[in-house]
Design an enzyme around this catalytic site. Structure first.
Site, PDB file in Angstrom:
ATOM      1  N   LYS A 110       0.735  -1.089   0.060  1.00 18.95           N
ATOM      2  CA  LYS A 110       0.247   0.101  -0.012  1.00 18.95           C
ATOM      3  C   LYS A 110       0.926   1.331   0.101  1.00 18.95           C
ATOM      4  O   LYS A 110       0.461   2.218  -0.566  1.00 18.95           O
ATOM      5  CB  LYS A 110      -0.967   0.047   1.273  1.00 18.95           C
ATOM      6  CG  LYS A 110      -2.098  -1.154   0.982  1.00 18.95           C
ATOM      7  CD  LYS A 110      -3.000  -1.152   2.312  1.00 18.95           C
ATOM      8  CE  LYS A 110      -4.190  -2.059   1.827  1.00 18.95           C
ATOM      9  NZ  LYS A 110      -5.136  -2.042   2.897  1.00 18.95           N
ATOM     10  N   LYS A 189      -3.669  -7.649  -9.135  1.00 17.09           N
ATOM     11  CA  LYS A 189      -5.021  -8.048  -8.418  1.00 17.09           C
ATOM     12  C   LYS A 189      -5.853  -6.991  -8.550  1.00 17.09           C
ATOM     13  O   LYS A 189      -5.604  -5.696  -8.361  1.00 17.09           O
ATOM     14  CB  LYS A 189      -4.303  -7.920  -6.783  1.00 17.09           C
ATOM     15  CG  LYS A 189      -5.547  -8.282  -5.867  1.00 17.09           C
ATOM     16  CD  LYS A 189      -5.188  -7.974  -4.233  1.00 17.09           C
ATOM     17  CE  LYS A 189      -6.159  -6.826  -4.189  1.00 17.09           C
ATOM     18  NZ  LYS A 189      -6.798  -7.002  -2.635  1.00 17.09           N
ATOM     19  N   LYS A 192      -9.478  -1.658  -5.181  1.00 18.25           N
ATOM     20  CA  LYS A 192      -9.978  -0.289  -4.986  1.00 18.25           C
ATOM     21  C   LYS A 192      -8.919   0.837  -5.011  1.00 18.25           C
ATOM     22  O   LYS A 192      -9.149   1.661  -5.676  1.00 18.25           O
ATOM     23  CB  LYS A 192     -11.068  -0.164  -3.813  1.00 18.25           C
ATOM     24  CG  LYS A 192     -12.123  -0.927  -3.909  1.00 18.25           C
ATOM     25  CD  LYS A 192     -13.015  -0.578  -2.510  1.00 18.25           C
ATOM     26  CE  LYS A 192     -13.547  -1.728  -1.824  1.00 18.25           C
ATOM     27  NZ  LYS A 192     -12.719  -2.303  -0.770  1.00 18.25           N
TER      28      LYS A 192
HETATM   29  P1  ADP Z   1      -9.578  -3.714  -2.158  1.00 16.54           P
HETATM   30  O1  ADP Z   1      -8.047  -4.333  -2.312  1.00 16.54           O
HETATM   31  O2  ADP Z   1     -10.251  -3.657  -3.493  1.00 16.54           O
HETATM   32  O3  ADP Z   1      -9.555  -2.653  -1.454  1.00 16.54           O
HETATM   33  P2  ADP Z   1     -10.349  -4.784   0.237  1.00 16.54           P
HETATM   34  O4  ADP Z   1      -9.151  -4.905   0.812  1.00 16.54           O
HETATM   35  O5  ADP Z   1     -11.461  -4.022   0.999  1.00 16.54           O
HETATM   36  O6  ADP Z   1     -10.633  -4.673  -1.300  1.00 16.54           O
HETATM   37  O7  ADP Z   1     -11.118  -6.391   0.217  1.00 16.54           O
HETATM   38  C1  ADP Z   1     -12.338  -6.837   0.662  1.00 16.54           C
HETATM   39  C2  ADP Z   1     -12.489  -8.388   0.571  1.00 16.54           C
HETATM   40  O8  ADP Z   1     -12.507  -8.713  -1.123  1.00 16.54           O
HETATM   41  C3  ADP Z   1     -11.136  -9.167   1.128  1.00 16.54           C
HETATM   42  O9  ADP Z   1     -11.865 -10.410   1.555  1.00 16.54           O
HETATM   43  C4  ADP Z   1     -10.591  -9.198  -0.114  1.00 16.54           C
HETATM   44  O10 ADP Z   1      -9.411 -10.428   0.122  1.00 16.54           O
HETATM   45  C5  ADP Z   1     -11.380  -9.695  -1.230  1.00 16.54           C
HETATM   46  N1  ADP Z   1     -10.812  -9.167  -2.300  1.00 16.54           N
HETATM   47  C6  ADP Z   1     -10.462  -7.864  -2.714  1.00 16.54           C
HETATM   48  N2  ADP Z   1      -9.748  -7.821  -3.876  1.00 16.54           N
HETATM   49  C7  ADP Z   1     -10.002  -9.163  -4.522  1.00 16.54           C
HETATM   50  C8  ADP Z   1      -9.504  -9.702  -5.461  1.00 16.54           C
HETATM   51  N3  ADP Z   1      -9.107  -9.144  -6.487  1.00 16.54           N
HETATM   52  N4  ADP Z   1      -9.671 -10.963  -5.736  1.00 16.54           N
HETATM   53  C9  ADP Z   1     -10.436 -11.789  -4.989  1.00 16.54           C
HETATM   54  N5  ADP Z   1     -10.754 -11.240  -3.643  1.00 16.54           N
HETATM   55  C10 ADP Z   1     -10.453  -9.899  -3.481  1.00 16.54           C
END
Ligand code: ADP
Ligand code: TRP
Length: 321
Positions: A110, A189, A192
């Site tokens: 991050k 990956k 957001k």
């Molecule tokens: P982001 O990375 O978009 O900020 P979050 O960290 O809020 O997402 O993740 C929320 C949930 O969604 C978590 O359980 C995370 O592991 C899952 N998640 C986020 N991005 C992915 C992805 N690209 N593939 C699979 N699961 C994901």
């Protein structure tokens, strides 16, 4: 079985969130004691905008409900409505070795992406451990990226139990291998924080623009391609039937897969898949008071569970005198 998971309201929820976590949670409503929450305190590590955080929290709640989460069949709340989690975070932080946190790659990733290297971001895994341990969760469905954070939660639970006596359940991660990491438009990956998402509730031209922007290589249509190395195929297979997926896989392997056509087909599949949820989301957002009431009722239930654990913790560590 007690199942718990949370999601940050830090931007529009995307199909990676859906397949990585939301879908699993929604499917477990009938068979488990389910805890689902919007982690607004975690989102503060990257969102410093009053409107964005508060609106994002309501929207994330509407998203979950629109996708089928039934608040009568689970405990559904907003993290900051249960302040007990902050006290447990402090207690756990006094047990957390610096080295354990320094090894967490999510923090480094991050910061590398430009998120400010605050103390909150560094200690993010401790707040997450508190989220999990406070409710004595047995299983935590998350995407693969959260596996290390689950290990931190397990380490801290074990350490606490060793030092102060059996208190916490040791949580298990539940990671579905097929959809462990949904790739983003650029093949990294989908996240957001990386601006490479296909948001679940995007529609019309904006959605089309995103789908058409999925990066593919320059191999000519008639040449064979490796479907496993193509992020368009990885996304396509999440929505297509197994039969259609097999057909398209053959086109990749034997030549004839035209990226432009596959993208248009994906666009249609997305519209079908999320059409109903999009309509429901609008209904929820048109009536934010009902949404707030649902969340307040969920917080009251969550708080009752949380205060039981915290009371025990206070006793174990000597905060009761
Ligand atoms: P982001 O990375 O978009 O900020 P979050 O960290 O809020 O997402 O993740 C929320 C949930 O969604 C978590 O359980 C995370 O592991 C899952 N998640 C986020 N991005 C992915 C992805 N690209 N593939 C699979 N699961 C994901
Ligand atoms: N860190 C998780 C994420 O970014 C969100 C989260 C916070 C969480 N607390 C949690 C997930 C507790 C599962 C359990 O996705």
């Amino acid at each position: 079985m007690k199942i718990l998971s949370g999601i940050q309201p830090s931007g529009q929820l995307h199909i990676g969130n859906y397949f990585g976590m939301m879908k699993t949670m929604i499917s477990r409503m009938e068979s488990s004691e389910l805890y689902v929450f919007i982690v607004d305190l975690h989102a503060m590590t990257s969102v410093h905008d009053r409107e964005k955080l508060s609106q994002g929290t309501l929207e994330a709640a509407a998203d979950f409900l629109a996708l089928g989460l039934d608040p009568d069949k689970c405990i559904f709340w907003v993290q900051s409505d249960v302040p007990e989690v902050c006290e447990l975070t402090w207690v756990l932080s006094t047990l957390a070795p610096m080295g354990l946190l320094e090894r967490c790659h999510s923090y480094k990733d991050k910061v590398a992406k430009g998120i400010a290297a605050s103390h909150g971001l560094f200690s993010y895994p401790i707040l997450m451990a508190a989220d999990i341990l406070l409710y004595q969760a047995e299983q935590v469905p998350v995407g693969k990226d959260q596996k290390q954070h689950l290990e931190v939660a397990r380490d801290l639970a074990q350490k606490f139990n060793n030092e102060f006596g059996e208190t916490f359940v040791i949580p298990e991660p539940a990671i579905s291998e097929q959809t462990a990491v949904v790739p983003g438009l650029d093949g990294q990956k989908m996240s957001k924080s990386y601006g490479n998402t296909i948001p679940i509730f995007l529609e019309g031209k904006q959605l089309k623009k995103r789908v058409m922007a999925i990066e593919t290589d320059a191999t000519p249509v008639e040449d064979p391609k490796d479907p496993e190395k193509c992020n368009l195929f990885s996304i396509f297979r999440l929505f297509a039937t197994p039969e259609r997926t097999a057909e398209v896989r053959d086109l990749y392997i034997n030549g004839g897969a035209a990226y432009g056509y596959i993208k248009l087909e994906l666009l249609e599949l997305l519209n079908d898949f999320f059409g109903e949820a999009r309509r429901k989301k609008k209904e929820f957002l048109d009536d934010p008071e009902t949404l707030r009431q649902i969340l307040a009722a969920g917080a009251a239930k969550a708080r009752e569970k949380a205060s039981g654990t915290l009371d025990l913790v206070r006793d174990r560590v000597g905060l009761k005198y």
